[in-house]
Design an enzyme around this catalytic site. Sequence first.
Site, mmCIF file in Angstrom:
data_model
loop_
_atom_site.group_PDB
_atom_site.id
_atom_site.type_symbol
_atom_site.label_atom_id
_atom_site.label_comp_id
_atom_site.label_asym_id
_atom_site.label_seq_id
_atom_site.Cartn_x
_atom_site.Cartn_y
_atom_site.Cartn_z
ATOM 1 C CB THR A 106 7.114 -13.898 -36.279
ATOM 2 O OG1 THR A 106 7.098 -13.608 -37.374
ATOM 3 C CG2 THR A 106 5.866 -14.613 -35.819
ATOM 4 C CG ASN A 107 5.505 -9.193 -38.001
ATOM 5 O OD1 ASN A 107 4.765 -9.661 -38.852
ATOM 6 N ND2 ASN A 107 6.704 -8.874 -38.108
#
Length: 421
Positions: A207-208
Site C-alpha cells: 500500500t502507500n
Amino acid sequence: MSVLAGRHVVLGVAGGIAAYKSVELCRRLVDAGAHVAPIMTADAERFVGKVTLSALASEPVHTSLWDDAEPIPHTVLGQRADLVVVAPATARVIAAYAAGLSSDLLVATLVATRAPVLVCPAMHTEMWEHASTRDNLATLRRRGVHVLEPESGRLAGGDVGTGRLADPARIVAEIERILSPGDLDGLRVVVTAGGTREPIDAVRVVTNRSSGRQGHALADEAAARGAKVTLVTTAALPAPATADVVRVETAAQMLDAVRAAMRDADVLVMAAAVADARPESASQGKLKKDPTTGRIAGLDALRMVPTTDVLADAAATRRAGQVLVGFAAETPAGGPALEDLARAKLARKGVDLVVANDVSRPDAGFETETNEVVIVSGVGASRVSRRDKRAIAAAVWDSVAAIRRGADPHQIRHDLHGGAR
Ligand code: CTP
C-alpha cells in the site's frame, strides 16, 4: 473550512420531542464556525432547558417578542441572519408560517426575514401525512423555503413511521449546501480517495501513505456545493450524507467502480493514490517464514506486475464534456520543478487539470491535515498556498466549475490564493 464560518444562523426550535436533537445541531453549527442565535417556542421549553441551548449557542436563547433586551427582536434576528433553520418544525409552526400568523417570536422572525429558510419537520406520521401539513409545506416550497423531509424510524411513544427529524449531520450538510455558491448544482461527480491495498497473501498488502483525507474533503465540498457525488474510497473516513459511497480495496476494484460510475458522470477527480503495480499472484494462505533461515521464500520471489491506470482509462473512454482531474504526488527536490512535472503528467494522462503537491514538504500531501498545491491546466497554472484540505478542495472545484462554463480555470476565489495560514 466550512461555508458556515462566520455566518449568522438563527436556530428555531419548536415544541416536539425531537427538540432534544436541536442541542446536537446547535453544537455542530457552532463547531463549524457559525454564530448561532437560538429561538425557542414556549412549547419547546417543555422539552429542552433554555440553559442547555444558551450554553452551547453563541448568544442566549430568545423566547419572546416582549422579554428581550431588543425592542423588536424578530426584525433584528431576521435581518442579521444568513439563514434561519427550524428544527424540529412542528405541524403548528409550519401552519403558522404558511399563514403568516406571527404571534410568537419564531414565526414572527420567519415572516420578517429575507434570508433563506430551512424547515426540518418532525411529527407523528398521521400529522405528517395530514392534508393540512402537505398543503402548508407545498405553499412554503412554492415560496422558496427549503424543506428537509423527515426520516422514517421509531417515533415518540414507540410508534414506527415517517416523521423523525432528519439527522443533525444531514441538517448541517443541507445548510452548507444552501449557503454554498451552488455552482455545482446537479453536476454528477466521481471522486476517488485513499491508497489502494494490493494483497500479497492472506495477511500482507502493498500500500502507500495516502490517508484519503484530501479525497473525502473533495467529496464533502462537492456535495456542499450541490453536486451528486459518487465517492470511491479505500478510507474508513466519514463521507457526505448525500453521497453514494463505494468502498474498495484494490486498484482493480477501483477501476471497476470508476468505470461503472463514469457511465453517467460529468466529472472525475482521481485523488486516490492507486498502486502502479501489484503482486502478480496473491497467496491464499499466509506465507510462512523458514524457521532455520528466517527468510520468507514467497516474499523473496515476489513479482510485481503493472495495474491499469484508472485515470488514463477514463481519458481513453471519455465522453464529450466530461472533465477529468488527476493528482500528482511528487518529490521534485533536485529534479524538474513541481509545475513542470505536473504539466508533463497533464499531457501524458490526457486530462483537463492536474493538482500537484510536493509530498516531501512538511504539512503537505500524505497523512496531514493541510496541503499546498499547484493546479495546472492546458492554459496556465494556479498556486494554492498551505491550507486545510477542504480549502484546497474548494480551489479544485472552482477550477472545475470554470472549465464547465468555458471560463479560465485559474480564476479561483481570491481568498484561496493568499498566504499560508
Ligand atoms: N492513477 C490512476 N491509476 C493508476 C495510477 C495512477 O488512476 N494505476 C492516477 C492517480 O489517481 C493520480 C494520477 O493518476 O490522479 C497520477 O498518479 P501518479 O502515480 O502520480 O502518476 P504515474 O502515472 O504513476 O506517474 P509517476 O511515475 O510519477 O508515479
